[in-house]
Write a protein that holds these residues in place. Sequence first.
Motif, PDB file in Angstrom:
ATOM      1  N   VAL A   1       0.829  -1.208   0.000  1.00  0.00           N
ATOM      2  CA  VAL A   1       0.000   0.000   0.000  1.00  0.00           C
ATOM      3  C   VAL A   1       0.868   1.264   0.000  1.00  0.00           C
ATOM      4  N   ILE A   2       1.928   1.296   0.815  1.00  0.00           N
ATOM      5  CA  ILE A   2       2.770   2.495   0.801  1.00  0.00           C
ATOM      6  C   ILE A   2       3.524   2.604  -0.518  1.00  0.00           C
ATOM      7  N   ALA A   3       3.886   1.470  -1.120  1.00  0.00           N
ATOM      8  CA  ALA A   3       4.525   1.508  -2.431  1.00  0.00           C
ATOM      9  C   ALA A   3       3.563   2.069  -3.476  1.00  0.00           C
ATOM     10  N   ALA A   4       2.291   1.684  -3.383  1.00  0.00           N
ATOM     11  CA  ALA A   4       1.285   2.206  -4.311  1.00  0.00           C
ATOM     12  C   ALA A   4       1.118   3.714  -4.152  1.00  0.00           C
ATOM     13  N   LEU A   5       1.132   4.184  -2.906  1.00  0.00           N
ATOM     14  CA  LEU A   5       1.026   5.626  -2.665  1.00  0.00           C
ATOM     15  C   LEU A   5       2.185   6.363  -3.313  1.00  0.00           C
ATOM     16  N   HIS A   6       3.393   5.865  -3.118  1.00  0.00           N
ATOM     17  CA  HIS A   6       4.584   6.561  -3.592  1.00  0.00           C
ATOM     18  C   HIS A   6       4.773   6.471  -5.101  1.00  0.00           C
ATOM     19  N   THR A   7       4.036   5.612  -5.763  1.00  0.00           N
ATOM     20  CA  THR A   7       4.111   5.515  -7.222  1.00  0.00           C
ATOM     21  C   THR A   7       2.865   6.079  -7.898  1.00  0.00           C
ATOM     22  N   THR A   8       1.986   6.712  -7.135  1.00  0.00           N
ATOM     23  CA  THR A   8       0.813   7.379  -7.705  1.00  0.00           C
ATOM     24  C   THR A   8       1.246   8.677  -8.388  1.00  0.00           C
ATOM     25  N   ASP A   9       0.744   8.912  -9.577  1.00  0.00           N
ATOM     26  CA  ASP A   9       1.056  10.135 -10.317  1.00  0.00           C
ATOM     27  C   ASP A   9       0.250  11.286  -9.713  1.00  0.00           C
ATOM     28  N   TYR A  10       0.894  12.079  -8.873  1.00  0.00           N
ATOM     29  CA  TYR A  10       0.166  13.131  -8.169  1.00  0.00           C
ATOM     30  C   TYR A  10      -0.328  14.225  -9.117  1.00  0.00           C
ATOM     31  N   ARG A  11       0.366  14.448 -10.204  1.00  0.00           N
ATOM     32  CA  ARG A  11      -0.089  15.445 -11.169  1.00  0.00           C
ATOM     33  C   ARG A  11      -1.372  14.998 -11.842  1.00  0.00           C
ATOM     34  N   ALA A  12      -1.486  13.705 -12.122  1.00  0.00           N
ATOM     35  CA  ALA A  12      -2.658  13.190 -12.824  1.00  0.00           C
ATOM     36  C   ALA A  12      -3.938  13.321 -12.008  1.00  0.00           C
ATOM     37  N   ILE A  13      -3.811  13.428 -10.667  1.00  0.00           N
ATOM     38  CA  ILE A  13      -5.008  13.544  -9.832  1.00  0.00           C
ATOM     39  C   ILE A  13      -5.145  14.945  -9.223  1.00  0.00           C
ATOM     40  N   GLY A  14      -4.439  15.905  -9.822  1.00  0.00           N
ATOM     41  CA  GLY A  14      -4.623  17.292  -9.446  1.00  0.00           C
ATOM     42  C   GLY A  14      -3.922  17.737  -8.184  1.00  0.00           C
ATOM     43  N   LEU A  15      -2.881  17.015  -7.759  1.00  0.00           N
ATOM     44  CA  LEU A  15      -2.190  17.367  -6.518  1.00  0.00           C
ATOM     45  C   LEU A  15      -0.813  17.994  -6.763  1.00  0.00           C
ATOM     46  N   GLN A  16      -0.595  18.547  -7.964  1.00  0.00           N
ATOM     47  CA  GLN A  16       0.698  19.159  -8.240  1.00  0.00           C
ATOM     48  C   GLN A  16       0.963  20.373  -7.348  1.00  0.00           C
ATOM     49  N   GLY A  17      -0.085  20.967  -6.799  1.00  0.00           N
ATOM     50  CA  GLY A  17       0.089  22.094  -5.893  1.00  0.00           C
ATOM     51  C   GLY A  17      -0.001  21.721  -4.430  1.00  0.00           C
ATOM     52  N   PHE A  18       0.015  20.428  -4.124  1.00  0.00           N
ATOM     53  CA  PHE A  18      -0.144  19.959  -2.747  1.00  0.00           C
ATOM     54  C   PHE A  18       1.110  20.177  -1.910  1.00  0.00           C
ATOM     55  N   GLY A  19       2.212  20.464  -2.565  1.00  0.00           N
ATOM     56  CA  GLY A  19       3.474  20.736  -1.886  1.00  0.00           C
ATOM     57  C   GLY A  19       4.503  21.133  -2.918  1.00  0.00           C
ATOM     58  N   ARG A  20       5.644  21.605  -2.459  1.00  0.00           N
ATOM     59  CA  ARG A  20       6.728  21.965  -3.377  1.00  0.00           C
ATOM     60  C   ARG A  20       7.573  20.736  -3.699  1.00  0.00           C
ATOM     61  N   GLU A  21       8.079  20.693  -4.910  1.00  0.00           N
ATOM     62  CA  GLU A  21       8.785  19.505  -5.378  1.00  0.00           C
ATOM     63  C   GLU A  21      10.254  19.476  -4.973  1.00  0.00           C
ATOM     64  N   ASN A  22      10.789  20.570  -4.522  1.00  0.00           N
ATOM     65  CA  ASN A  22      12.203  20.618  -4.147  1.00  0.00           C
ATOM     66  C   ASN A  22      12.350  21.101  -2.702  1.00  0.00           C
ATOM     67  N   GLY A  23      13.446  20.670  -2.070  1.00  0.00           N
ATOM     68  CA  GLY A  23      13.749  21.153  -0.732  1.00  0.00           C
ATOM     69  C   GLY A  23      12.897  20.582   0.371  1.00  0.00           C
ATOM     70  N   PHE A  24      12.307  19.407   0.141  1.00  0.00           N
ATOM     71  CA  PHE A  24      11.393  18.821   1.128  1.00  0.00           C
ATOM     72  C   PHE A  24      12.069  18.600   2.478  1.00  0.00           C
ATOM     73  N   LEU A  25      13.215  17.932   2.471  1.00  0.00           N
ATOM     74  CA  LEU A  25      13.863  17.598   3.734  1.00  0.00           C
ATOM     75  C   LEU A  25      14.308  18.851   4.484  1.00  0.00           C
ATOM     76  N   GLU A  26      14.829  19.823   3.765  1.00  0.00           N
ATOM     77  CA  GLU A  26      15.225  21.069   4.413  1.00  0.00           C
ATOM     78  C   GLU A  26      14.028  21.742   5.086  1.00  0.00           C
ATOM     79  N   ARG A  27      12.901  21.776   4.372  1.00  0.00           N
ATOM     80  CA  ARG A  27      11.696  22.389   4.954  1.00  0.00           C
ATOM     81  C   ARG A  27      11.191  21.596   6.143  1.00  0.00           C
ATOM     82  N   GLN A  28      11.233  20.270   6.025  1.00  0.00           N
ATOM     83  CA  GLN A  28      10.750  19.429   7.122  1.00  0.00           C
ATOM     84  C   GLN A  28      11.605  19.603   8.382  1.00  0.00           C
TER      85      GLN A  28
END
Length: 368
Positions: free
Chosen positions: A162-189
């Motif tokens: 299930v977690i593998a399925a989540l991480h391989t879901t095309d987030y752009r295809a389901i309208g979530l391209q604005g759900f977070g920034r694509e770069n600098g995730f770890l630094e922000r976290q």
Amino acid sequence: MKADAASDIDCTTSFSASNRFEGTRQVGAGLFDLASLDRFIAAHVPNYEGAVSIAQFNGGQSNPTYKLSGSKYNWVLRTKPGPVSQLLPTAHAIEREYLVQSALGTTGFPVPKMLTLCEDESVIGRAFYLMEHLDGRVLWEQSLPTKTPAERSAIYAEMNSVIAALHTTDYRAIGLQGFGRENGFLERQIKRWSAQYRASEIQPIAEMDALIEWLPRNVPSFSRTAIVHGDYRLDNLVFDHQAPRVIGVLDWELSTLGDPAADFAYHCVGFHSDPMMFRGIAGLDLAQLGIPSEAEYVALYERRTGIDCGEHWNFYMAFSLFKIAAILQGVAKRASEGIASSEHAHDIGAKARVRAAEGWAVANELRL
């Protein structure tokens, strides 16, 4: 408890402790204006018949979750813990929970059906959303003490799938391209959880101070971007009553776009967690129990996703333990102020120091 399973592992104390998180408890009649709640839901959810009673689920630590019972149906109400002015910045974002689950639901990914969102605090005094109630089972002990080795193996394989399925879901295809920034995730976290920890700090924890300094200087130079759950663990999953099949992934408060390897490492913290203190599986005979080793579990995920976790695994694990410590410190802070959503918050918050020490120990393995 089945005799064949009980002989595999002695988790009696831990298993009893986990019972406190199960089920629901009654809430006072004045908690919400139930009539106002019913009016709002009836205006937004077709065929809503009105709630007869409301009870709070025992397991929630952050966003309180309630079971609304009608004469024919049950629903789940998830709310912010109080007025926005009392909350930590960026915390308790139920609007984001509603958005990501609504989007994932269109793909067949196992999430509850979202019914309505209310951001108007005048309705019941806090923002909330309503979702379907899933008729399934929640498994609290990562050692799965009541299961057979074959059942444990199947449950772990399903969690991994299930977690593998989540991480391989095309987030752009389901309208979530604005759900977070694509770069600098770890630094922000790291910046976010450092700030949340500082805002919740009651007494100094030397290991947290050390991690706050060390983590930003050791961020991996490359990471992928995927939808990350942020708190993917066994007791945030609802399983079918009969089959080792996940019918719902719950608690999406920390979800965003980010590094899937970091999300998966957080999920694997149980391999490093004491069974009695954290309901983990560290030190157990995993082969006898039918549970894969950490290396086997990571390799299965890597085969399913094509994501290489190995090179920076210790960093991801140190970060995950740091994040958990910050979360637990937040629970402790809310408990000290009398606004925690769980009556067990004091006990849970006290474990922040332990997690911080574990995180710094893992980090030191890289420093040697």
